[in-house]
Scaffold this motif. Structure first.
Motif, PDB file in Angstrom:
ATOM      1  N   SER A  88     -61.576-123.044 -11.414  1.00  0.00           N
ATOM      2  CA  SER A  88     -62.078-122.451 -10.228  1.00  0.00           C
ATOM      3  C   SER A  88     -61.584-120.849 -10.193  1.00  0.00           C
ATOM      4  O   SER A  88     -61.914-119.932  -9.788  1.00  0.00           O
ATOM      5  N   SER A  89     -60.184-120.906 -10.635  1.00  0.00           N
ATOM      6  CA  SER A  89     -59.366-119.704 -10.521  1.00  0.00           C
ATOM      7  C   SER A  89     -60.073-118.526 -11.619  1.00  0.00           C
ATOM      8  O   SER A  89     -60.102-117.305 -11.481  1.00  0.00           O
ATOM      9  N   TYR A  90     -60.633-119.192 -12.582  1.00  0.00           N
ATOM     10  CA  TYR A  90     -61.287-118.134 -13.633  1.00  0.00           C
ATOM     11  C   TYR A  90     -62.631-117.684 -13.083  1.00  0.00           C
ATOM     12  O   TYR A  90     -63.090-116.595 -13.035  1.00  0.00           O
ATOM     13  N   ILE A  91     -63.548-118.670 -12.174  1.00  0.00           N
ATOM     14  CA  ILE A  91     -64.561-118.189 -11.654  1.00  0.00           C
ATOM     15  C   ILE A  91     -64.447-117.091 -10.519  1.00  0.00           C
ATOM     16  O   ILE A  91     -65.024-115.982 -10.467  1.00  0.00           O
ATOM     17  N   ASN A  92     -63.336-117.370  -9.932  1.00  0.00           N
ATOM     18  CA  ASN A  92     -62.685-116.296  -8.917  1.00  0.00           C
ATOM     19  C   ASN A  92     -62.503-114.897  -9.626  1.00  0.00           C
ATOM     20  O   ASN A  92     -62.902-114.089  -8.946  1.00  0.00           O
ATOM     21  N   LYS A 137     -63.732-109.143 -10.731  1.00  0.00           N
ATOM     22  CA  LYS A 137     -63.847-108.317 -11.968  1.00  0.00           C
ATOM     23  C   LYS A 137     -65.124-107.811 -11.865  1.00  0.00           C
ATOM     24  O   LYS A 137     -65.299-106.480 -11.991  1.00  0.00           O
ATOM     25  N   ALA A 138     -66.230-108.472 -11.785  1.00  0.00           N
ATOM     26  CA  ALA A 138     -67.556-107.902 -12.034  1.00  0.00           C
ATOM     27  C   ALA A 138     -67.963-107.183 -10.616  1.00  0.00           C
ATOM     28  O   ALA A 138     -68.421-106.019 -11.003  1.00  0.00           O
ATOM     29  N   VAL A 139     -67.496-107.498  -9.750  1.00  0.00           N
ATOM     30  CA  VAL A 139     -67.814-106.802  -8.465  1.00  0.00           C
ATOM     31  C   VAL A 139     -67.231-105.365  -8.514  1.00  0.00           C
ATOM     32  O   VAL A 139     -67.569-104.330  -8.025  1.00  0.00           O
ATOM     33  N   ILE A 153     -74.868 -99.743 -19.823  1.00  0.00           N
ATOM     34  CA  ILE A 153     -73.766-100.513 -20.402  1.00  0.00           C
ATOM     35  C   ILE A 153     -73.168-101.864 -19.491  1.00  0.00           C
ATOM     36  O   ILE A 153     -73.011-102.789 -19.950  1.00  0.00           O
ATOM     37  N   ILE A 154     -72.984-101.414 -18.322  1.00  0.00           N
ATOM     38  CA  ILE A 154     -72.574-102.285 -17.206  1.00  0.00           C
ATOM     39  C   ILE A 154     -73.332-103.474 -16.872  1.00  0.00           C
ATOM     40  O   ILE A 154     -73.197-104.332 -17.088  1.00  0.00           O
ATOM     41  N   TYR A 155     -74.489-103.224 -16.719  1.00  0.00           N
ATOM     42  CA  TYR A 155     -75.682-104.290 -16.293  1.00  0.00           C
ATOM     43  C   TYR A 155     -75.870-105.031 -17.729  1.00  0.00           C
ATOM     44  O   TYR A 155     -76.413-106.088 -17.522  1.00  0.00           O
ATOM     45  N   GLY A 156     -76.019-104.284 -18.777  1.00  0.00           N
ATOM     46  CA  GLY A 156     -76.200-104.925 -20.017  1.00  0.00           C
ATOM     47  C   GLY A 156     -75.223-106.018 -20.381  1.00  0.00           C
ATOM     48  O   GLY A 156     -75.530-107.166 -20.924  1.00  0.00           O
ATOM     49  N   PHE A 157     -73.965-105.433 -19.770  1.00  0.00           N
ATOM     50  CA  PHE A 157     -72.725-106.411 -20.294  1.00  0.00           C
ATOM     51  C   PHE A 157     -72.897-107.753 -19.299  1.00  0.00           C
ATOM     52  O   PHE A 157     -72.475-108.703 -19.963  1.00  0.00           O
ATOM     53  N   PHE A 158     -73.010-107.587 -18.146  1.00  0.00           N
ATOM     54  CA  PHE A 158     -72.875-108.813 -17.308  1.00  0.00           C
ATOM     55  C   PHE A 158     -73.891-109.511 -16.944  1.00  0.00           C
ATOM     56  O   PHE A 158     -74.274-110.331 -16.241  1.00  0.00           O
ATOM     57  N   ASN A 159     -75.173-108.997 -17.807  1.00  0.00           N
ATOM     58  CA  ASN A 159     -76.427-110.051 -17.873  1.00  0.00           C
ATOM     59  C   ASN A 159     -76.264-110.869 -19.204  1.00  0.00           C
ATOM     60  O   ASN A 159     -76.357-110.247 -20.227  1.00  0.00           O
TER      61      ASN A 159
END
Length: 345
Positions: A246-250, A255-257, A310-316
């Protein structure tokens, strides 16, 4: 006669050429303009490469034809159109006065219509991508099912992203604030309430192009973060042994936001704040003009066209996996283990 009184006069290239005043018409570039053109040339290549790569992957891989990837692909199209229709002719080739009306008209529209339309279009895409992610995480069952209403919603989103900025960009011309001059690269402005209309347009420009999409994007990503945090809390409550997961998900959500919103604000905020300040205090324009500050702030803002794919390609995840797979296959081709035709398969 009344038209001449209402608007600033339209200059004519042919008149100056008949007087042999070629310097007024065909002004040579200054050293600063040449350096600026070189800098924009570098940015042109940086914008082109990641956007072409990501759009090619989306187009050639049918498994990536999802709503999320389509929005990212549309953003890449907007970045490349901005690159070829604004950066290349205006910032690199530096089109100026000409005896051809089309070049003069495009020169006038470039800084007031083309720039606003494409930058606003790109920011609307960023806002729509955050909306798509918000719908996906808050209504997963509705999002994952095949529905005509869902398809219609995303078509409307795309239409708004493309049509609305272009229409709004032409409003000053439609309502008569500005008039196009076909034989000189200088737009004719309505004399009545000239200063007030210019201030209103600059404030509206910053609001629609930056403040509104930024506010919506930040609210949606904050809501996404809260949902991800709530999801992690529920996992931790369900099983005491899963606190690490759960800490990893949080952490991952945070980080993504932080990266998506942070990069957007760092690159876009200085230019738009400057736009508003120049309306409030004209002395800023005189002080900043010596250092060509507006040009370099806009140059900084344009780097978001490099960062966004780059950002949206990485987080998709699907896009990221496809890029990694292509890189691995390219390495395999180098050693002769994979054929060229199987790169995008």
């Amino acid at each position: 006669m009344s038209q001449a009184l209402l608007y600033t006069p339209c200059l004519d290239v042919r008149y100056f050429l008949n007087l042999n005043l070629t310097r007024i018409v065909y002004r040579s570039l200054t050293r600063l303009e040449m350096d600026t053109s070189i800098a924009w040339s570098v940015l042109f290549l940086f914008i082109l490469i990641p956007n072409v790569l990501l759009l090619s992957i989306i187009c050639f891989k049918r498994s990536l034809w999802t709503y999320s990837s389509v929005l990212v692909g549309s953003l890449c199209c907007a970045n490349m159109i901005y690159n070829f229709f604004y950066v290349l002719p205006i910032k690199i080739l530096v089109i100026r006065n000409s005896i051809h009306p089309f070049i003069n008209i495009y020169c006038q529209l470039s800084s007031i219509v083309v720039q606003f339309a494409f930058v606003c279009c790109m920011n609307f895409h960023i806002c729509s991508i955050s909306l798509e992610k918000f719908i996906a995480i808050t209504s997963p069952f509705w999002y994952n099912q095949i529905s005509v209403y869902k398809s219609a919603l995303f078509i409307i989103i795309l239409v708004v992203c493309w049509i609305l900025p272009i229409f709004v960009a032409f409003i000053p011309v439609i309502i008569g604030w500005w008039r196009i001059c076909p034989y000189f690269c200088l737009i004719s402005e309505a004399i009545e309430n000239r200063k007030l209309s210019l201030q209103a347009w600059h404030i509206f420009w910053s609001f629609l192009m930056f403040l509104l999409p930024t506010f919506i994007t930040m609210v949606l990503y904050f809501r996404i973060y809260l949902v991800a945090k709530d999801h992690a809390t529920r996992i931790q409550a369900a099983s005491q042994n899963s606190s690490g997961h759960s800490s990893y998900i949080n952490l991952k959500a945070t980080k993504a936001v932080a990266i998506i919103v942070g990069v957007y604000l760092i690159l876009q905020t200085p230019y738009n704040v400057y736009q508003v300040l120049t309306v409030v205090d004209k002395s800023i324009v005189k002080a900043a003009g010596r250092y060509n500050l507006r040009e370099w702030l806009f140059f900084l803002a344009s780097w978001h066209s490099v960062a966004s794919p780059i950002i949206y390609g990485f987080f998709n995840k699907n896009l990221r996996d496809s890029v990694v797979a292509i890189v691995c296959r390219c390495k395999a081709i180098r050693f002769g283990t994979v054929t060229n035709s199987s790169i995008l398969s």
